[in-house]
Design a protein around this motif. Structure first.
Motif, PDB file in Angstrom:
ATOM      1  N   HIS A  38      -2.890  47.362  99.066  1.00  0.00           N
ATOM      2  CA  HIS A  38      -3.118  48.525  99.916  1.00  0.00           C
ATOM      3  C   HIS A  38      -3.067  49.997  99.563  1.00  0.00           C
ATOM      4  O   HIS A  38      -2.530  50.990 100.274  1.00  0.00           O
ATOM      5  CB  HIS A  38      -2.111  48.441 101.221  1.00  0.00           C
ATOM      6  CG  HIS A  38      -2.139  46.858 102.028  1.00  0.00           C
ATOM      7  ND1 HIS A  38      -1.589  45.975 101.536  1.00  0.00           N
ATOM      8  CD2 HIS A  38      -2.973  46.630 103.205  1.00  0.00           C
ATOM      9  CE1 HIS A  38      -1.756  44.830 102.159  1.00  0.00           C
ATOM     10  NE2 HIS A  38      -2.531  45.268 103.522  1.00  0.00           N
ATOM     11  N   LYS A  47       4.010  44.476 107.303  1.00  0.00           N
ATOM     12  CA  LYS A  47       3.524  43.690 106.196  1.00  0.00           C
ATOM     13  C   LYS A  47       4.908  43.376 105.057  1.00  0.00           C
ATOM     14  O   LYS A  47       4.671  42.699 104.300  1.00  0.00           O
ATOM     15  CB  LYS A  47       2.417  44.540 105.221  1.00  0.00           C
ATOM     16  CG  LYS A  47       1.124  44.715 106.192  1.00  0.00           C
ATOM     17  CD  LYS A  47       0.190  45.557 105.205  1.00  0.00           C
ATOM     18  CE  LYS A  47      -0.928  45.599 106.188  1.00  0.00           C
ATOM     19  NZ  LYS A  47      -0.898  46.508 107.330  1.00  0.00           N
ATOM     20  N   ILE A  48       5.957  44.072 105.717  1.00  0.00           N
ATOM     21  CA  ILE A  48       6.906  43.883 104.502  1.00  0.00           C
ATOM     22  C   ILE A  48       8.242  42.959 104.971  1.00  0.00           C
ATOM     23  O   ILE A  48       8.687  42.301 104.233  1.00  0.00           O
ATOM     24  CB  ILE A  48       7.568  45.362 104.518  1.00  0.00           C
ATOM     25  CG1 ILE A  48       6.580  46.370 103.744  1.00  0.00           C
ATOM     26  CG2 ILE A  48       9.006  45.376 103.446  1.00  0.00           C
ATOM     27  CD1 ILE A  48       6.050  45.995 102.497  1.00  0.00           C
ATOM     28  N   LEU A  81       1.982  50.366 105.734  1.00  0.00           N
ATOM     29  CA  LEU A  81       2.634  48.998 105.191  1.00  0.00           C
ATOM     30  C   LEU A  81       3.480  48.451 106.379  1.00  0.00           C
ATOM     31  O   LEU A  81       3.924  47.597 106.189  1.00  0.00           O
ATOM     32  CB  LEU A  81       3.239  49.080 103.814  1.00  0.00           C
ATOM     33  CG  LEU A  81       2.589  49.651 102.812  1.00  0.00           C
ATOM     34  CD1 LEU A  81       3.735  49.391 101.393  1.00  0.00           C
ATOM     35  CD2 LEU A  81       1.354  48.708 102.599  1.00  0.00           C
ATOM     36  N   LYS A  82       3.355  49.139 107.648  1.00  0.00           N
ATOM     37  CA  LYS A  82       4.247  48.813 108.815  1.00  0.00           C
ATOM     38  C   LYS A  82       3.564  47.206 109.211  1.00  0.00           C
ATOM     39  O   LYS A  82       2.595  47.049 109.212  1.00  0.00           O
ATOM     40  CB  LYS A  82       3.928  49.801 110.010  1.00  0.00           C
ATOM     41  CG  LYS A  82       4.752  49.398 111.075  1.00  0.00           C
ATOM     42  CD  LYS A  82       6.274  49.839 110.786  1.00  0.00           C
ATOM     43  CE  LYS A  82       7.080  49.677 112.283  1.00  0.00           C
ATOM     44  NZ  LYS A  82       8.605  50.282 111.791  1.00  0.00           N
ATOM     45  N   LEU A 129      -2.527  54.471 101.316  1.00  0.00           N
ATOM     46  CA  LEU A 129      -1.094  55.054 100.892  1.00  0.00           C
ATOM     47  C   LEU A 129      -1.347  56.411 100.658  1.00  0.00           C
ATOM     48  O   LEU A 129      -1.117  57.152  99.693  1.00  0.00           O
ATOM     49  CB  LEU A 129      -0.324  54.505  99.590  1.00  0.00           C
ATOM     50  CG  LEU A 129      -0.152  53.130  99.543  1.00  0.00           C
ATOM     51  CD1 LEU A 129       0.377  52.515  98.313  1.00  0.00           C
ATOM     52  CD2 LEU A 129       0.612  52.459 100.938  1.00  0.00           C
ATOM     53  N   GLY A 164       8.202  50.731 105.644  1.00  0.00           N
ATOM     54  CA  GLY A 164       7.284  49.877 106.264  1.00  0.00           C
ATOM     55  C   GLY A 164       8.158  48.462 107.162  1.00  0.00           C
ATOM     56  O   GLY A 164       7.376  47.978 107.511  1.00  0.00           O
ATOM     57  N   HIS A 204       6.614  54.109 101.015  1.00  0.00           N
ATOM     58  CA  HIS A 204       5.766  53.518 102.380  1.00  0.00           C
ATOM     59  C   HIS A 204       6.415  52.062 102.425  1.00  0.00           C
ATOM     60  O   HIS A 204       6.894  51.204 103.451  1.00  0.00           O
ATOM     61  CB  HIS A 204       4.453  53.451 101.943  1.00  0.00           C
ATOM     62  CG  HIS A 204       3.566  54.239 102.241  1.00  0.00           C
ATOM     63  ND1 HIS A 204       2.874  54.454 103.584  1.00  0.00           N
ATOM     64  CD2 HIS A 204       3.275  55.826 101.686  1.00  0.00           C
ATOM     65  CE1 HIS A 204       2.160  55.577 103.708  1.00  0.00           C
ATOM     66  NE2 HIS A 204       2.465  56.301 102.629  1.00  0.00           N
ATOM     67  N   VAL A 205       6.839  51.446 101.277  1.00  0.00           N
ATOM     68  CA  VAL A 205       7.639  50.143 101.134  1.00  0.00           C
ATOM     69  C   VAL A 205       8.782  50.312 102.085  1.00  0.00           C
ATOM     70  O   VAL A 205       9.115  49.466 103.083  1.00  0.00           O
ATOM     71  CB  VAL A 205       7.784  49.771  99.951  1.00  0.00           C
ATOM     72  CG1 VAL A 205       8.650  48.474  99.886  1.00  0.00           C
ATOM     73  CG2 VAL A 205       6.561  49.087  99.344  1.00  0.00           C
ATOM     74  N   ILE A 221       2.134  44.000  97.365  1.00  0.00           N
ATOM     75  CA  ILE A 221       1.893  44.500  98.509  1.00  0.00           C
ATOM     76  C   ILE A 221       1.390  45.921  98.702  1.00  0.00           C
ATOM     77  O   ILE A 221       0.183  46.191  99.154  1.00  0.00           O
ATOM     78  CB  ILE A 221       2.870  44.155  99.793  1.00  0.00           C
ATOM     79  CG1 ILE A 221       3.058  42.886 100.040  1.00  0.00           C
ATOM     80  CG2 ILE A 221       2.572  45.035 100.975  1.00  0.00           C
ATOM     81  CD1 ILE A 221       4.281  42.673 101.139  1.00  0.00           C
ATOM     82  N   ALA A 222       2.124  46.693  98.023  1.00  0.00           N
ATOM     83  CA  ALA A 222       1.675  48.139  97.810  1.00  0.00           C
ATOM     84  C   ALA A 222       0.326  48.163  97.034  1.00  0.00           C
ATOM     85  O   ALA A 222      -0.676  49.085  97.408  1.00  0.00           O
ATOM     86  CB  ALA A 222       2.641  48.838  97.000  1.00  0.00           C
ATOM     87  N   SER A 275       4.260  54.213 108.380  1.00  0.00           N
ATOM     88  CA  SER A 275       4.062  53.381 106.996  1.00  0.00           C
ATOM     89  C   SER A 275       2.697  52.781 107.136  1.00  0.00           C
ATOM     90  O   SER A 275       2.557  52.076 108.074  1.00  0.00           O
ATOM     91  CB  SER A 275       4.964  52.707 106.165  1.00  0.00           C
ATOM     92  OG  SER A 275       4.503  52.093 105.356  1.00  0.00           O
TER      93      SER A 275
END
Length: 391
Positions: A140, A163-164, A160-161, A144, A97, A93-94, A136-137, A158
C-alpha cells in the motif's frame, strides 16, 4: 479411573554469591518479609525475562515485545531500499493501523516527533511478523501520504487501518508458552501455560552496602591531585534461593493446536526447553561487577494430576545455618521433608512422577529417582508427562 498428567512442577535450591540480580527503582536489593524474617527476593518478572531470553536463544524462536513496532518496520523498509522519510511514515502508518490506541512520541523538548508513533500497549508478536507488516506497507505504498505530527485534536487515520490486526494475532512457541495480554485486539490474547514464582532466600538475609571508588588515570599519572575520580555506594546481598515454576500441559497443548498429535509434539519441545531454561537462566543485573553465575544444587520435578504445589511454605520458618555455616544442605533437607509431608496430606496418588538431580546430595528419600544430569532429569520427566496427551 487412571489419573492423567496435568502439571509439571519444578523446584530449585540455588546459592547465589555477592550480587544484586534484580534492583528496585532506587537500585536497592529487592526484599520481602516472610515468616517475620527479611529475605532477599528476585521478582518473577525479572527471572521470567532471563528464562525467555535463554529459551529463545536455545530454540531460535524469537518474539518481540515493544511499543515501537513502527520503528522496527521502518528499519526493515530502509533495509529494502526505502528512503528515510517514507520508511518512517510507513512505520507510523503500521503503528497507527491496528486497533491499539496510539500516540505520537515526544522529544526531550516535549514537542511531537513527526512520524514516530508509539502504541499505548506493548505489542508482543513473533519476530518474523515484522517482515509481514513491512510487506503490507509495501503493498500500500502509494497510499502512505499522511504524516503523523501529533498536532490538532483529531488523530489522522492510517491508510493501513484494518489491515494490521490479523498479523497481531500471530503467535509462536514463546507466546504459546508465556502468554500474551492484548485486550484491544480481538482474539490476540493468549493465556500463559507457565507460572513462575518470585524467588526468595530460604533464610534471613541482610543487605550489604558496598563503598567503591574509581581512580582518574590522568590525575594519577600527573600526580598533581590526590583522591579518587568518583566515589559511590551500591547494595548487594548473598543467599540460598528457593525457586518454583509450573507448566500447565493442558493449557499449553490447547494454545498450540486443535490437532492433538501436533500439539503434543510441539509441547514436548517447548516444555523441555522451558524446564532447562528455568534451571540454567540467571537475571543479568550487575553481572559485570559480580559475575554471580552459580549453579542450582538441587532440582526437583514432579508431574501432578491435580494442581501445582509450591514448597515455599517449607521456608516460612527461616532455615538456620549449619554448624560450620552454610544454608544449602538444610534447605535441601527442608524440601525433602516438606515433599513427604505435603504429598502424604494430599494423597500420594496425585504425584504421577517425581525425580531430582543434585550436586552432591545422594540420600534424598522423598524426591523420587535421582538423575545424573539436568538434561536427563528433564527428558525423563517430559516423557512421562506427555506419554498420554492431557485432555
Amino acid at each position: 479411573m487412571a489419573l492423567k498428567p496435568r502439571f509439571v512442577d519444578i523446584h530449585v535450591v540455588q546459592p547465589v554469591p555477592y550480587a544484586n540480580l534484580n534492583r528496585d527503582d532506587t537500585n536497592s536489593v529487592k526484599t520481602m518479609l516472610y515468616g517475620d524474617a527479611l529475605r532477599t527476593r528476585i521478582s518473577s518478572q525479572s527471572w521470567k525475562r532471563a528464562i525467555r531470553e535463554h529459551f529463545q536463544e536455545a530454540l531460535g524462536d524469537s518474539a518481540l515485545r515493544t511499543r515501537r513496532i513502527g520503528e522496527r518496520v521502518a528499519e526493515v523498509l530502509r533495509g529494502r531500499g526505502w528512503d528515510e522519510a517514507l520508511a518512517g511514515r510507513a512505520g507510523a502508518h503500521v503503528a497507527a493501523g491496528s486497533s491499539i490506541k496510539w500516540e505520537v512520541a515526544k522529544g526531550k523538548d516535549k514537542q511531537p516527533i513527526t512520524n514516530k508513533v508509539l502504541t499505548n500497549a506493548l505489542i508482543y508478536l513473533p519476530e518474523d511478523a515484522v517482515e509481514e507488516l513491512a510487506d503490507i506497507a509495501e503493498a500500500h505504498k502509494d497510499a502512505l501520504t499522511t504524516d503523523f505530527t501529533g498536532k490538532g485534536k483529531t488523530k489522522p487515520e492510517s491508510a493501513l487501518k484494518g489491515k494490521i490486526d490479523k498479523i497481531l494475532l500471530k503467535r509462536n512457541g514463546v507466546i504459546n508458552l508465556f502468554g500474551r495480554m492484548l485486550a484491544e485486539v480481538d482474539r490476540a490474547g493468549v493465556d500463559g501455560a507457565v507460572q513462575v514464582a518470585h524467588a526468595f532466600t530460604t533464610h534471613t538475609t541482610e543487605v550489604e552496602l558496598d563503598y567503591f571508588a574509581a581512580v582518574d588515570d590522568v590525575t594519577e599519572t600527573k600526580g598533581d591531585e590526590t583522591g579518587s575520580g568518583h566515589m559511590g555506594t551500591a547494595e548487594f546481598s548473598t543467599g540460598t534461593l528457593y525457586r518454583f515454576a509450573t507448566v500447565d500441559l493442558q493449557e499449553l497443548t490447547k494454545n498450540l493446536s486443535e490437532d492433538n498429535d501436533i500439539a503434543v509434539d510441539a509441547a514436548r519441545e517447548l516444555a523441555t526447553q522451558f524446564l532447562l531454561s528455568f534451571i540454567e537462566s540467571l537475571p543479568q543485573a550487575k553481572k559485570n561487577s559480580t559475575a554471580p553465575h552459580s549453579l542450582p544444587h538441587l532440582v526437583h520435578v514432579a508431574v501432578r494430576s491435580d494442581r501445582p504445589l509450591s514448597f515455599a511454605a517449607a521456608f516460612e520458618e527461616p532455615v538456620r545455618s549449619a554448624q560450620h555455616g552454610g544454608f544449602v544442605a538444610r534447605s535441601v533437607e527442608g524440601i525433602d521433608a516438606y515433599a513427604k509431608a505435603a504429598n502424604t496430606l494430599l494423597g500420594p496418588s496425585r504425584v504421577l512422577h517425581a525425580a531430582h538431580a543434585s550436586l552432591h546430595f545422594d540420600k534424598l528419600e522423598h524426591l523420587g529417582v535421582r538423575h545424573a544430569s539436568f538434561e536427563a532429569l528433564v527428558t525423563a520427566t517430559v516423557d512421562v508427562a506427555l506419554a498420554e496427551a492431557p485432555q
